[in-house]
Design a protein around this motif. Structure first.
Motif: not given
Length: 221
Positions: A131, A153-154, A156-158
């Motif tokens: 991404d 966030q792109k 889906g990670a913290s």
């Protein structure tokens, strides 16, 4: 960091040789409104987002008086120089080497969307990276860490995910340091090694090609 990690790479100046063109674009944009600043002072701020650059250069008075006008003109000036901005040695090879090691990869930029599109094409990177970000994704740019949060966030990670920043300026390093992310730096930003280390850089390389050769000695092994 032996397991899969997330590599967040700056584009402008790190993968694409564009810093000096951007400094010239800011110089010309400021001249268009009757403001002249030495190009070296502008260069020292390249890598900082355009939303913060003018205040850092001339204070809030300059920003409030001509900020929006100068940013708009700078976009036009930079557009005219896009053809001169080329991938740095080993830039695409670095992307491939990171992916070959099983890591996820985000290109993090606060550049305008159309410029990011041009850079992705120059790197032939759309099918390599997971991404990318643009100026449309954040309100506050580097040295604020917002762009790095968005990059995570792109995927889906913290914010505590295993991740590494690759950049070219003290602004990249400072943004990464604010969220505890190690940073690897290439010298194309024109900053001194001592400045980069003081900002928190874990390691410094001449070009992306040199980082590729040393990748197995970094957290992205």
């Amino acid at each position: 960091m032996t397991d899969s990690a997330i590599a967040i790479l700056d584009i402008d100046g790190t993968l694409i040789d564009s810093n000096y063109q951007h400094a010239l674009a800011w110089y010309r944009a400021l001249r268009s409104v009757g403001e002249t600043y030495p190009v070296w002072r502008l260069h020292r701020l390249i890598g900082m987002g355009g939303d913060q650059l003018l205040a850092a250069l001339g204070g809030d008075e300059l920003e409030n008086r001509v900020g929006d006008q100068v940013r708009e003109q700078q976009r036009h000036e930079a557009d005219a120089l896009l053809a001169e901005m080329s991938p740095l040695p080993g830039a695409r090879d670095l992307l491939l080497a990171i992916k070959e090691r099983g890591h996820r990869l985000v290109l993090a930029s606060s550049a305008q969307e159309d410029h990011v599109d041009v850079f992705l094409d120059k790197l032939d990177a759309r099918d390599i990276v997971d991404d990318w970000t643009t100026s449309a994704d954040v309100e506050a740019s580097k040295p604020a860490p917002d762009l790095l949060h968005v990059a995570l966030q792109k995927l889906g990670a913290s914010s505590d995910a295993s991740s590494v920043m690759v950049g070219d300026s003290v602004w990249d390093v400072k943004a990464a340091r604010k969220i505890g992310m190690p940073s690897l730096v290439v010298r194309s930003g024109g900053f001194g090694d001592d400045e980069l280390r003081e900002a928190g850089a874990a390691a410094i390389y001449d070009t992306p090609a040199d980082l590729v050769k040393a990748l197995d000695d970094t957290p992205l092994a």
